[in-house]
Design a protein around this motif. Sequence first.
Motif, PDB file in Angstrom:
ATOM      1  N   UNK A   3       0.837  -1.187   0.000  1.00 47.22           N
ATOM      2  CA  UNK A   3       0.000   0.000   0.000  1.00 47.22           C
ATOM      3  C   UNK A   3       0.885   1.255   0.000  1.00 47.22           C
ATOM      4  N   UNK A   4       0.485   2.296  -0.732  1.00 50.98           N
ATOM      5  CA  UNK A   4       1.295   3.517  -0.768  1.00 50.98           C
ATOM      6  C   UNK A   4       1.392   4.174   0.617  1.00 50.98           C
ATOM      7  N   UNK A   5       2.554   4.735   0.901  1.00 55.05           N
ATOM      8  CA  UNK A   5       2.792   5.477   2.141  1.00 55.05           C
ATOM      9  C   UNK A   5       2.918   6.951   1.807  1.00 55.05           C
ATOM     10  N   UNK A   6       2.326   7.795   2.639  1.00 56.71           N
ATOM     11  CA  UNK A   6       2.462   9.235   2.494  1.00 56.71           C
ATOM     12  C   UNK A   6       2.614   9.825   3.879  1.00 56.71           C
ATOM     13  N   UNK A   7       3.779  10.415   4.131  1.00 53.53           N
ATOM     14  CA  UNK A   7       4.052  10.995   5.439  1.00 53.53           C
ATOM     15  C   UNK A   7       3.644  12.462   5.461  1.00 53.53           C
ATOM     16  N   UNK A   8       3.144  12.879   6.604  1.00 55.80           N
ATOM     17  CA  UNK A   8       2.856  14.278   6.889  1.00 55.80           C
ATOM     18  C   UNK A   8       3.908  14.693   7.910  1.00 55.80           C
ATOM     19  N   UNK A   9       4.815  15.585   7.511  1.00 54.45           N
ATOM     20  CA  UNK A   9       5.940  15.943   8.369  1.00 54.45           C
ATOM     21  C   UNK A   9       5.929  17.435   8.658  1.00 54.45           C
ATOM     22  N   UNK A  10       6.336  17.778   9.864  1.00 56.22           N
ATOM     23  CA  UNK A  10       6.373  19.179  10.277  1.00 56.22           C
ATOM     24  C   UNK A  10       7.040  19.272  11.634  1.00 56.22           C
ATOM     25  N   UNK A  11       7.339  20.504  12.017  1.00 60.43           N
ATOM     26  CA  UNK A  11       7.850  20.750  13.357  1.00 60.43           C
ATOM     27  C   UNK A  11       6.705  20.611  14.346  1.00 60.43           C
ATOM     28  N   UNK A  12       7.036  20.263  15.571  1.00 66.74           N
ATOM     29  CA  UNK A  12       6.035  20.137  16.622  1.00 66.74           C
ATOM     30  C   UNK A  12       5.255  21.444  16.761  1.00 66.74           C
ATOM     31  N   UNK A  13       3.948  21.315  16.885  1.00 67.59           N
ATOM     32  CA  UNK A  13       3.095  22.484  17.057  1.00 67.59           C
ATOM     33  C   UNK A  13       2.547  23.060  15.766  1.00 67.59           C
ATOM     34  N   UNK A  14       2.896  22.450  14.633  1.00 70.22           N
ATOM     35  CA  UNK A  14       2.433  22.961  13.338  1.00 70.22           C
ATOM     36  C   UNK A  14       0.992  22.581  13.059  1.00 70.22           C
ATOM     37  N   UNK A  95      -4.734  -5.415   2.355  1.00 69.64           N
ATOM     38  CA  UNK A  95      -5.935  -5.668   1.552  1.00 69.64           C
ATOM     39  C   UNK A  95      -7.106  -4.791   1.992  1.00 69.64           C
ATOM     40  N   UNK A  96      -7.026  -4.221   3.175  1.00 66.42           N
ATOM     41  CA  UNK A  96      -8.108  -3.378   3.689  1.00 66.42           C
ATOM     42  C   UNK A  96      -7.804  -1.892   3.532  1.00 66.42           C
ATOM     43  N   UNK A  97      -6.678  -1.550   2.878  1.00 69.34           N
ATOM     44  CA  UNK A  97      -6.255  -0.153   2.809  1.00 69.34           C
ATOM     45  C   UNK A  97      -5.889   0.272   1.390  1.00 69.34           C
ATOM     46  N   UNK A  98      -6.134   1.541   1.103  1.00 70.72           N
ATOM     47  CA  UNK A  98      -5.690   2.140  -0.149  1.00 70.72           C
ATOM     48  C   UNK A  98      -4.463   3.028   0.065  1.00 70.72           C
ATOM     49  N   UNK A  99      -4.249   3.438   1.308  1.00 69.76           N
ATOM     50  CA  UNK A  99      -3.205   4.399   1.625  1.00 69.76           C
ATOM     51  C   UNK A  99      -2.877   4.302   3.107  1.00 69.76           C
ATOM     52  N   UNK A 100      -1.597   4.405   3.433  1.00 67.74           N
ATOM     53  CA  UNK A 100      -1.189   4.548   4.830  1.00 67.74           C
ATOM     54  C   UNK A 100      -0.606   5.944   4.989  1.00 67.74           C
ATOM     55  N   UNK A 101      -1.253   6.730   5.819  1.00 69.67           N
ATOM     56  CA  UNK A 101      -0.738   8.048   6.164  1.00 69.67           C
ATOM     57  C   UNK A 101       0.191   7.884   7.347  1.00 69.67           C
TER      58      UNK A 101
END
Length: 168
Positions: A3-14, A95-101
Amino acid sequence: MGVPLLAIVAWSGTGKTTLLQQVIPLLKARGIRTGLIKHTHHRMDIDTPGKDSYLLRKAGADQVIVASDQRWALMCETPDKPLGLTELTARMDHSALDLVLVEGFKDEPVAKIALWRRGVKGEVADLLDGYVIALASDKKLAIDYPLLDINHPLSVADFIENWLRTGQ
């Protein structure tokens, strides 16, 4: 391929969690089944002290599953070898996912949307690497990435859906 992975990254508090709380229902409404892996630097325990599962895990069980009719959770002790993002993702039911954030894991070599807000400690340039596919911000920036409005979750969901549809 998993399944495709997409990370959401930022500094703490964003506002990573806040944005994900808004984007996940938008994706779900479009039929996109998402999983989530959240990184934390804090000591954490999802079990409740005093409950049977907690007591049995503390007694020495290296893996404990707690299950009900509505959900289940697997807790694993990994004091000698913390799992990396690849190993954690492998434990999900693809099999139960289209994307992992992925919230956090900013140093991992996976596709990322970087978030940056004015007034938050940390420079935007320090978030950008060869894996960033977009930047969501509250400020107009001259960058070589698609610029999304961090305060407009619908535009972020649109970008993610298009990214999935076009095969990354």
